[in-house]
Design a protein around this motif. Structure first.
Motif, PDB file in Angstrom:
ATOM      1  N   GLY A 165       0.797  -1.220   0.000  1.00 23.18           N
ATOM      2  CA  GLY A 165       0.000   0.000   0.000  1.00 23.18           C
ATOM      3  C   GLY A 165       0.827   1.266   0.000  1.00 23.18           C
ATOM      4  N   GLY A 166       2.153   1.121  -0.124  1.00 24.94           N
ATOM      5  CA  GLY A 166       3.022   2.291  -0.092  1.00 24.94           C
ATOM      6  C   GLY A 166       4.153   2.154  -1.089  1.00 24.94           C
ATOM      7  N   THR A 167       5.341   2.603  -0.702  1.00 27.40           N
ATOM      8  CA  THR A 167       6.502   2.626  -1.590  1.00 27.40           C
ATOM      9  C   THR A 167       7.637   1.798  -1.002  1.00 27.40           C
ATOM     10  N   LEU A 168       8.225   0.941  -1.836  1.00 25.24           N
ATOM     11  CA  LEU A 168       9.433   0.202  -1.474  1.00 25.24           C
ATOM     12  C   LEU A 168      10.605   0.876  -2.180  1.00 25.24           C
ATOM     13  N   PHE A 169      11.567   1.364  -1.411  1.00 23.88           N
ATOM     14  CA  PHE A 169      12.725   2.068  -1.971  1.00 23.88           C
ATOM     15  C   PHE A 169      13.954   1.185  -1.840  1.00 23.88           C
ATOM     16  N   LEU A 170      14.455   0.676  -2.968  1.00 29.52           N
ATOM     17  CA  LEU A 170      15.629  -0.179  -2.988  1.00 29.52           C
ATOM     18  C   LEU A 170      16.855   0.666  -3.352  1.00 29.52           C
ATOM     19  N   ASP A 171      17.595   1.078  -2.329  1.00 24.03           N
ATOM     20  CA  ASP A 171      18.799   1.870  -2.548  1.00 24.03           C
ATOM     21  C   ASP A 171      19.969   0.928  -2.870  1.00 24.03           C
ATOM     22  N   GLU A 172      20.922   1.420  -3.642  1.00 23.47           N
ATOM     23  CA  GLU A 172      22.080   0.613  -4.060  1.00 23.47           C
ATOM     24  C   GLU A 172      21.595  -0.668  -4.754  1.00 23.47           C
ATOM     25  N   ILE A 173      20.669  -0.524  -5.706  1.00 28.73           N
ATOM     26  CA  ILE A 173      20.066  -1.676  -6.379  1.00 28.73           C
ATOM     27  C   ILE A 173      21.114  -2.498  -7.134  1.00 28.73           C
ATOM     28  N   ALA A 174      22.209  -1.854  -7.552  1.00 27.36           N
ATOM     29  CA  ALA A 174      23.250  -2.575  -8.300  1.00 27.36           C
ATOM     30  C   ALA A 174      23.973  -3.608  -7.450  1.00 27.36           C
ATOM     31  N   GLU A 175      23.827  -3.519  -6.121  1.00 30.81           N
ATOM     32  CA  GLU A 175      24.516  -4.449  -5.220  1.00 30.81           C
ATOM     33  C   GLU A 175      23.753  -5.759  -5.031  1.00 30.81           C
ATOM     34  N   ILE A 176      22.554  -5.875  -5.588  1.00 22.20           N
ATOM     35  CA  ILE A 176      21.787  -7.122  -5.437  1.00 22.20           C
ATOM     36  C   ILE A 176      22.450  -8.224  -6.266  1.00 22.20           C
ATOM     37  N   PRO A 177      22.743  -9.374  -5.655  1.00 20.87           N
ATOM     38  CA  PRO A 177      23.367 -10.486  -6.393  1.00 20.87           C
ATOM     39  C   PRO A 177      22.475 -10.963  -7.539  1.00 20.87           C
ATOM     40  N   VAL A 178      23.096 -11.516  -8.581  1.00 15.64           N
ATOM     41  CA  VAL A 178      22.362 -11.940  -9.771  1.00 15.64           C
ATOM     42  C   VAL A 178      21.278 -12.955  -9.408  1.00 15.64           C
ATOM     43  N   ARG A 179      21.582 -13.863  -8.469  1.00 10.76           N
ATOM     44  CA  ARG A 179      20.581 -14.865  -8.069  1.00 10.76           C
ATOM     45  C   ARG A 179      19.326 -14.205  -7.516  1.00 10.76           C
ATOM     46  N   MET A 180      19.524 -13.176  -6.709  1.00 13.35           N
ATOM     47  CA  MET A 180      18.379 -12.480  -6.129  1.00 13.35           C
ATOM     48  C   MET A 180      17.663 -11.614  -7.165  1.00 13.35           C
ATOM     49  N   GLN A 181      18.392 -11.185  -8.184  1.00 14.22           N
ATOM     50  CA  GLN A 181      17.777 -10.375  -9.227  1.00 14.22           C
ATOM     51  C   GLN A 181      16.665 -11.148  -9.930  1.00 14.22           C
ATOM     52  N   ALA A 182      16.878 -12.447 -10.108  1.00 14.82           N
ATOM     53  CA  ALA A 182      15.870 -13.280 -10.762  1.00 14.82           C
ATOM     54  C   ALA A 182      14.597 -13.346  -9.932  1.00 14.82           C
ATOM     55  N   LYS A 183      14.731 -13.456  -8.615  1.00 12.76           N
ATOM     56  CA  LYS A 183      13.545 -13.520  -7.748  1.00 12.76           C
ATOM     57  C   LYS A 183      12.833 -12.175  -7.685  1.00 12.76           C
ATOM     58  N   LEU A 184      13.610 -11.099  -7.713  1.00 16.09           N
ATOM     59  CA  LEU A 184      12.997  -9.776  -7.726  1.00 16.09           C
ATOM     60  C   LEU A 184      12.233  -9.554  -9.028  1.00 16.09           C
ATOM     61  N   LEU A 185      12.804 -10.016 -10.137  1.00 21.02           N
ATOM     62  CA  LEU A 185      12.138  -9.888 -11.439  1.00 21.02           C
ATOM     63  C   LEU A 185      10.822 -10.647 -11.452  1.00 21.02           C
ATOM     64  N   ARG A 186      10.828 -11.853 -10.880  1.00 19.53           N
ATOM     65  CA  ARG A 186       9.607 -12.657 -10.841  1.00 19.53           C
ATOM     66  C   ARG A 186       8.520 -11.937 -10.035  1.00 19.53           C
ATOM     67  N   PHE A 187       8.922 -11.316  -8.950  1.00 19.64           N
ATOM     68  CA  PHE A 187       7.965 -10.569  -8.127  1.00 19.64           C
ATOM     69  C   PHE A 187       7.391  -9.388  -8.923  1.00 19.64           C
ATOM     70  N   LEU A 188       8.233  -8.684  -9.656  1.00 12.89           N
ATOM     71  CA  LEU A 188       7.767  -7.520 -10.413  1.00 12.89           C
ATOM     72  C   LEU A 188       6.850  -7.932 -11.561  1.00 12.89           C
ATOM     73  N   GLN A 189       7.122  -9.087 -12.166  1.00 12.89           N
ATOM     74  CA  GLN A 189       6.307  -9.538 -13.299  1.00 12.89           C
ATOM     75  C   GLN A 189       4.943 -10.038 -12.858  1.00 12.89           C
ATOM     76  N   ASP A 190       4.906 -10.821 -11.787  1.00  6.80           N
ATOM     77  CA  ASP A 190       3.670 -11.493 -11.372  1.00  6.80           C
ATOM     78  C   ASP A 190       2.961 -10.809 -10.200  1.00  6.80           C
ATOM     79  N   GLY A 191       3.660  -9.941  -9.511  1.00  3.95           N
ATOM     80  CA  GLY A 191       3.051  -9.302  -8.342  1.00  3.95           C
ATOM     81  C   GLY A 191       2.903 -10.252  -7.170  1.00  3.95           C
ATOM     82  N   GLU A 192       3.605 -11.377  -7.199  1.00  4.75           N
ATOM     83  CA  GLU A 192       3.522 -12.328  -6.099  1.00  4.75           C
ATOM     84  C   GLU A 192       4.912 -12.832  -5.721  1.00  4.75           C
TER      85      GLU A 192
END
Length: 453
Positions: free
Chosen positions: A236-263
């Protein structure tokens, strides 16, 4: 307006402004004229006109009335008046019997800026962008009068009204977190939480659990009750991911899945969870270069980069340095309970310094010079003594129209290398250097590796 209300309205010492549900200016009192310095003729020409027109003509900027009508709630902000004065304005909606806004009443008070700031606060007569803007009470104000920052803030205000994800790019210390809060406060989810996450400060093996939470017993040391992740907290608000470039590639895939599906799934969980969040990211690195090196997923980048805002370094908006210094000295004065001001002769010293740590370094320097200066007027010697600790190159004269980008970059890198060498010698550790320069330890580590220090 009946006689009793009219007497109260016109007899108020504070300035009062009345607009209707369409933002048309209906009335204002003598208090408003006195506080803003507006002439009787200007008042006559403004009455009966929409606030949009008055903003476009630079009569007032921004309009608290329009913000109240857009957000349907009380709003407090700093306004710049055509006369050159800056005032504190609080707009309140008045509703009819079926819950529609009927009027907006704005209370206007004088904002007592110190003399050192007064001359620089309104330096642009064209009314293109307000110098100082606050999205609401208790929030950091954004201070800017340069065209470069004006464009960024104007774009940020337009983007805030959408649900597009935003990437804020800029060097360390440029104020990416402040801009993110600004966007949140102007957005449709402003009433929801603002949840910041420093991706560089969370250990890689804990980042997934920090973001998405975990179920009871998901891993050794996990709470027996489980834990909600920051993604859920930001619902219901804003998620602010600072230093986004520091996220490991493995976690990037899970973040992408969340952004695509909303789950997403909690760590150790089998039940999908759904949330609605506005996503804002920030980085001080070149994501295109990281993509080419295989360190950042291109599909995640395109998902995140609904809109990209590039925050200029402080050396690229020198018009703002004096204004920011005045703002910070006022803040520090309130903190310590004693007002101090800069001598105007300090201005060229501040404006020709390189400021490698950007706004954060300027803010820290202002507080240090406030504490160390003996008198109430801070002179050139007080400031020079501090700037000498981190001196700019001998041939630094500030940018000119004929600067060559390549030469400037070499000069900047040379200065940066010398800066970190001296800081490491003086403070002896990464943490001490980071604290002294107002940078994140991760930033210091990257610079040390870059310059092989």
């Amino acid at each position: 307006m009946d006689n009793a209300y009219s007497s109260i309205f016109h007899g108020s010492y504070d300035g009062l402004v009345l607009c209707d549900q369409s933002g048309v200016l209906l009335n204002l009192n003598e208090g408003y004229r006195r506080i803003t310095g507006t002439s009787v003729q200007d008042v006559r020409e403004a009455l009966g006109r929409p606030m949009e027109e008055l903003v476009q003509e630079g009569v007032v900027s921004p309009s608290v009335t329009l913000e109240v009508l857009r957000r349907r709630q009380a709003v407090t902000l700093l306004q710049r008046i055509k006369t050159g004065r800056i005032v504190l304005a609080t707009g309140n909606p008045l509703y009819d019997e079926i819950g529609r806004i009927k009027y907006v009443v704005t209370n206007v008070r004088s904002n007592s800026w110190p003399a050192s700031l007064e001359s620089g606060a309104v330096s642009r007569p064209d009314g293109a962008m307000e110098c100082i803007w606050s999205a609401g009470q208790g929030l950091p104000v954004l201070v800017a009068s340069s065209p470069a920052m004006g464009k960024v803030l104007e774009l940020a205000r337009r983007v805030a009204a959408s649900s597009l994800p935003v990437i804020i790019c800029g060097e360390s210390g440029t104020g990416k977190d402040v801009l993110a809060r600004f966007i949140h406060a102007c957005s449709l989810v402003a009433d929801g939480p603002f949840v910041p996450v420093n991706c560089a400060a969370v250990q890689e093996n804990l980042l997934e659990a920090e973001l998405f939470g975990y179920e009871p017993g998901a891993f050794t040391g996990a709470s027996k009750r489980g834990k909600a992740g920051l993604v859920e907290v930001a619902h219901g608000g804003t998620l602010f991911l600072d230093e986004i470039a520091e996220i490991p590639v493995r976690m990037q895939a899970k973040l992408l899945r969340f952004l695509q599906d909303g789950e997403f799934y909690r760590v150790g969980g089998s039940r999908p969870r759904h949330v609605q969040v506005r996503l804002i990211c920030a980085t001080n690195q070149n994501l295109s270069e990281l993509i080419n090196k295989g360190l950042f997923r291109s599909d995640l980048y395109y998902r995140l980069a609904g809109v990209t805002l590039n925050l200029p370094a402080l050396r690229e908006r020198r018009e703002d340095i004096w204004l920011l210094a005045g703002h910070f000295i006022r803040q520090v004065g309130l903190k310590y309970g004693r007002e101090k001001a800069f001598d105007p002769q300090v201005r060229p010293l501040l404006e020709t310094y390189a400021w490698p740590g950007n706004v954060r370094e300027l803010q820290n320097t202002v507080e240090r010079v406030y504490v160390l200066a003996a008198g109430e007027i801070i002179g050139p010697d007080d400031v020079q003594e501090l700037l000498d600790v981190l001196p700019p190159p001998a041939d630094w004269t500030g940018p000119t129209a004929g600067d060559v980008v390549g030469d400037f970059k070499k000069l900047q890198e040379q200065f940066e290398k010398e800066l970190f060498q001296k800081a490491m010698r003086q403070y002896g550790s990464i943490r001490g250097t980071a604290r002294a320069l107002g940078l994140a330890p991760a930033t210091v580590i990257r610079k040390l590796r870059k310059y092989k220090i």
